[in-house]
Design a protein around this motif. Sequence first.
Motif, PDB file in Angstrom:
ATOM      1  N   ALA A 108       0.839  -1.200   0.000  1.00 50.46           N
ATOM      2  CA  ALA A 108       0.000   0.000   0.000  1.00 50.46           C
ATOM      3  C   ALA A 108       0.874   1.250   0.000  1.00 50.46           C
ATOM      4  CB  ALA A 108      -0.922  -0.006   1.213  1.00 50.46           C
ATOM      5  N   TYR A 109       1.946   1.234   0.780  1.00 52.13           N
ATOM      6  CA  TYR A 109       2.857   2.374   0.813  1.00 52.13           C
ATOM      7  C   TYR A 109       3.529   2.573  -0.545  1.00 52.13           C
ATOM      8  CZ  TYR A 109       7.166   4.941   1.376  1.00 52.13           C
ATOM      9  OH  TYR A 109       8.200   5.830   1.180  1.00 52.13           O
ATOM     10  N   ARG A 110       4.025   1.479  -1.148  1.00 54.83           N
ATOM     11  CA  ARG A 110       4.700   1.608  -2.437  1.00 54.83           C
ATOM     12  C   ARG A 110       3.755   2.131  -3.516  1.00 54.83           C
ATOM     13  NH1 ARG A 110       8.478  -3.501  -3.785  1.00 54.83           N
ATOM     14  NH2 ARG A 110       6.475  -4.592  -3.814  1.00 54.83           N
ATOM     15  N   THR A 111       2.500   1.690  -3.457  1.00 52.46           N
ATOM     16  CA  THR A 111       1.509   2.159  -4.425  1.00 52.46           C
ATOM     17  C   THR A 111       1.277   3.660  -4.259  1.00 52.46           C
ATOM     18  OG1 THR A 111       0.407   0.005  -4.455  1.00 52.46           O
ATOM     19  CG2 THR A 111      -0.865   1.883  -5.226  1.00 52.46           C
ATOM     20  N   TYR A 118      -4.793   8.133  -4.674  1.00 54.70           N
ATOM     21  CA  TYR A 118      -5.616   8.429  -3.505  1.00 54.70           C
ATOM     22  C   TYR A 118      -4.799   9.109  -2.411  1.00 54.70           C
ATOM     23  CZ  TYR A 118      -8.401   4.865  -5.843  1.00 54.70           C
ATOM     24  OH  TYR A 118      -9.097   4.150  -6.780  1.00 54.70           O
ATOM     25  N   PRO A 119      -5.426   9.926  -1.578  1.00 49.69           N
ATOM     26  CA  PRO A 119      -4.722  10.517  -0.436  1.00 49.69           C
ATOM     27  C   PRO A 119      -4.389   9.446   0.595  1.00 49.69           C
ATOM     28  CG  PRO A 119      -7.060  11.054  -0.353  1.00 49.69           C
ATOM     29  CD  PRO A 119      -6.822  10.396  -1.683  1.00 49.69           C
ATOM     30  N   ILE A 120      -3.313   9.658   1.323  1.00 50.10           N
ATOM     31  CA  ILE A 120      -2.842   8.655   2.271  1.00 50.10           C
ATOM     32  C   ILE A 120      -3.872   8.345   3.356  1.00 50.10           C
ATOM     33  CG2 ILE A 120      -1.625  10.411   3.633  1.00 50.10           C
ATOM     34  CD1 ILE A 120       0.441   8.255   4.333  1.00 50.10           C
ATOM     35  N   GLU A 121      -4.642   9.369   3.774  1.00 50.20           N
ATOM     36  CA  GLU A 121      -5.628   9.112   4.833  1.00 50.20           C
ATOM     37  C   GLU A 121      -6.713   8.134   4.376  1.00 50.20           C
ATOM     38  OE1 GLU A 121      -6.566  13.357   3.289  1.00 50.20           O
ATOM     39  OE2 GLU A 121      -4.796  12.149   3.765  1.00 50.20           O
ATOM     40  N   GLN A 122      -7.046   8.165   3.091  1.00 55.42           N
ATOM     41  CA  GLN A 122      -8.055   7.232   2.589  1.00 55.42           C
ATOM     42  C   GLN A 122      -7.510   5.813   2.578  1.00 55.42           C
ATOM     43  OE1 GLN A 122      -9.950   8.297  -1.112  1.00 55.42           O
ATOM     44  NE2 GLN A 122     -10.489   6.166  -1.575  1.00 55.42           N
ATOM     45  N   VAL A 123      -6.245   5.652   2.199  1.00 53.17           N
ATOM     46  CA  VAL A 123      -5.632   4.324   2.173  1.00 53.17           C
ATOM     47  C   VAL A 123      -5.598   3.712   3.569  1.00 53.17           C
ATOM     48  CG1 VAL A 123      -3.504   3.058   1.697  1.00 53.17           C
ATOM     49  CG2 VAL A 123      -4.283   4.829   0.118  1.00 53.17           C
ATOM     50  N   LEU A 197       1.771  14.605  12.567  1.00 54.10           N
ATOM     51  CA  LEU A 197       0.612  13.858  13.062  1.00 54.10           C
ATOM     52  C   LEU A 197      -0.665  14.361  12.407  1.00 54.10           C
ATOM     53  CD1 LEU A 197      -0.396  11.726  15.152  1.00 54.10           C
ATOM     54  CD2 LEU A 197      -0.735  13.646  16.737  1.00 54.10           C
ATOM     55  N   ARG A 198      -1.472  13.436  11.897  1.00 57.02           N
ATOM     56  CA  ARG A 198      -2.744  13.776  11.256  1.00 57.02           C
ATOM     57  C   ARG A 198      -3.813  12.770  11.688  1.00 57.02           C
ATOM     58  NH1 ARG A 198      -1.749  17.915   7.114  1.00 57.02           N
ATOM     59  NH2 ARG A 198      -3.967  17.618   6.710  1.00 57.02           N
ATOM     60  N   SER A 199      -5.065  13.169  11.569  1.00 56.14           N
ATOM     61  CA  SER A 199      -6.190  12.273  11.783  1.00 56.14           C
ATOM     62  C   SER A 199      -6.699  11.800  10.427  1.00 56.14           C
ATOM     63  CB  SER A 199      -7.322  12.985  12.535  1.00 56.14           C
ATOM     64  OG  SER A 199      -8.508  12.211  12.496  1.00 56.14           O
ATOM     65  N   TYR A 200      -6.755  10.478  10.219  1.00 51.62           N
ATOM     66  CA  TYR A 200      -7.348   9.995   8.972  1.00 51.62           C
ATOM     67  C   TYR A 200      -8.861   9.832   9.118  1.00 51.62           C
ATOM     68  CZ  TYR A 200      -7.029   5.300  11.141  1.00 51.62           C
ATOM     69  OH  TYR A 200      -7.134   4.213  11.999  1.00 51.62           O
ATOM     70  N   GLU A 201      -9.361   9.871  10.326  1.00 55.91           N
ATOM     71  CA  GLU A 201     -10.805   9.848  10.556  1.00 55.91           C
ATOM     72  C   GLU A 201     -11.426  11.208  10.245  1.00 55.91           C
ATOM     73  OE1 GLU A 201     -13.004   7.019  12.538  1.00 55.91           O
ATOM     74  OE2 GLU A 201     -11.819   6.556  10.755  1.00 55.91           O
ATOM     75  N   HIS A 202     -10.675  12.262  10.563  1.00 55.66           N
ATOM     76  CA  HIS A 202     -11.134  13.642  10.307  1.00 55.66           C
ATOM     77  C   HIS A 202      -9.993  14.393   9.622  1.00 55.66           C
ATOM     78  CE1 HIS A 202     -14.610  12.880  12.942  1.00 55.66           C
ATOM     79  NE2 HIS A 202     -13.752  12.275  13.744  1.00 55.66           N
ATOM     80  N   PRO A 203      -9.703  14.061   8.366  1.00 55.62           N
ATOM     81  CA  PRO A 203      -8.527  14.622   7.699  1.00 55.62           C
ATOM     82  C   PRO A 203      -8.569  16.130   7.487  1.00 55.62           C
ATOM     83  CG  PRO A 203      -9.917  13.434   6.129  1.00 55.62           C
ATOM     84  CD  PRO A 203     -10.447  13.119   7.497  1.00 55.62           C
ATOM     85  N   GLY A 204      -9.755  16.711   7.523  1.00 52.56           N
ATOM     86  CA  GLY A 204      -9.860  18.148   7.323  1.00 52.56           C
ATOM     87  C   GLY A 204      -9.611  18.972   8.565  1.00 52.56           C
ATOM     88  N   PRO A 234      -5.461  19.574   2.602  1.00 52.29           N
ATOM     89  CA  PRO A 234      -5.382  18.156   2.237  1.00 52.29           C
ATOM     90  C   PRO A 234      -3.935  17.693   2.180  1.00 52.29           C
ATOM     91  CG  PRO A 234      -6.883  19.321   0.779  1.00 52.29           C
ATOM     92  CD  PRO A 234      -6.188  20.369   1.593  1.00 52.29           C
ATOM     93  N   LEU A 235      -3.743  16.410   2.561  1.00 49.71           N
ATOM     94  CA  LEU A 235      -2.393  15.844   2.602  1.00 49.71           C
ATOM     95  C   LEU A 235      -2.227  14.825   1.492  1.00 49.71           C
ATOM     96  CD1 LEU A 235       0.281  15.520   4.190  1.00 49.71           C
ATOM     97  CD2 LEU A 235      -0.835  13.717   5.494  1.00 49.71           C
ATOM     98  N   GLY A 236      -1.144  14.894   0.754  1.00 48.88           N
ATOM     99  CA  GLY A 236      -0.885  13.936  -0.312  1.00 48.88           C
ATOM    100  C   GLY A 236       0.413  13.199  -0.078  1.00 48.88           C
ATOM    101  N   MET A 237       0.630  12.124  -0.840  1.00 47.50           N
ATOM    102  CA  MET A 237       1.883  11.371  -0.765  1.00 47.50           C
ATOM    103  C   MET A 237       2.716  11.690  -2.000  1.00 47.50           C
ATOM    104  SD  MET A 237       4.012   9.268   0.532  1.00 47.50           S
ATOM    105  CE  MET A 237       3.107   8.557   1.892  1.00 47.50           C
TER     106      MET A 237
END
Length: 250
Positions: A108-111, A118-123, A197-204, A234-237
């Motif tokens: 998943a990380y390599r993808t 997709y944004p990392i929080e969704q993964v 540190l980020r929340s993937y439950e509440h990414p905004g 928004p956070l991207g990889m």
Amino acid sequence: MLAVFDKSVAQCPEDLKTSSPDDVYALKDGILAKYFGSLHENAMTINLGSPGFVGYSNDKQNPLIPRLIAVVDNIVCLFLGHLENLATLKQQYRMSKSDNEVNIIIEAYRTLRDRGPYPIEQVIRDLQGKFAFILYDLASKTSIFATDADGSVPFFWGADSDGHLVVSDDVEIVKKGCGKSFAPFPKGCFYTSSGGLRSYEHPGNALKPVPRVDSSGEVCGANFKVDSKAKKEPLGMPRVDSAADWSSNY
């Protein structure tokens, strides 16, 4: 499981640090690696060089939340727990029947790193189960760790006197390396060396620190809570083939 990262690859949140009259060290003279080895039979450590080290042992593990380790293409991953949707994830990432949870995290990380749309929080949000994981990419010097939305497995983090970040499923090891500067890793959250540190439950939403106080009334690090009033971008990889400064994405 245990990981100690130099502040050059994993910057510790300032609010996690607590002033203390005693100096405690995680990397100096291999103190914490030796302590980890003294607690667990057949313990192994992987030296990451100047970025730090990771430690693994299946000694004294809970059979319901097993520990796994894998090293693939200079990516080291430690996984604790299990994924309930493992079969679905294997299909999604086109993996074999023999692959397990730790292989899924690496793929998943390599993808994400190489081509993920997709944004990392969704993964991470797509991972269903009781889990925590630590991943380090030696090539890009990228660290990522996360825990499930309910905080179902033991997972702690802290800072030593040099500001190095310590992450483990064993609170006593974290205390040994960090003294009072530690806390449970916040549930439903993830950390990256580029984005913090980020929340993937509440990414905004941003996260705000709330000081932790132990039974004797002393401050011990901080818990981080979602701030419903503060928004984040928004956070991207970033891709590995990008020549841009990754820090500009956050």
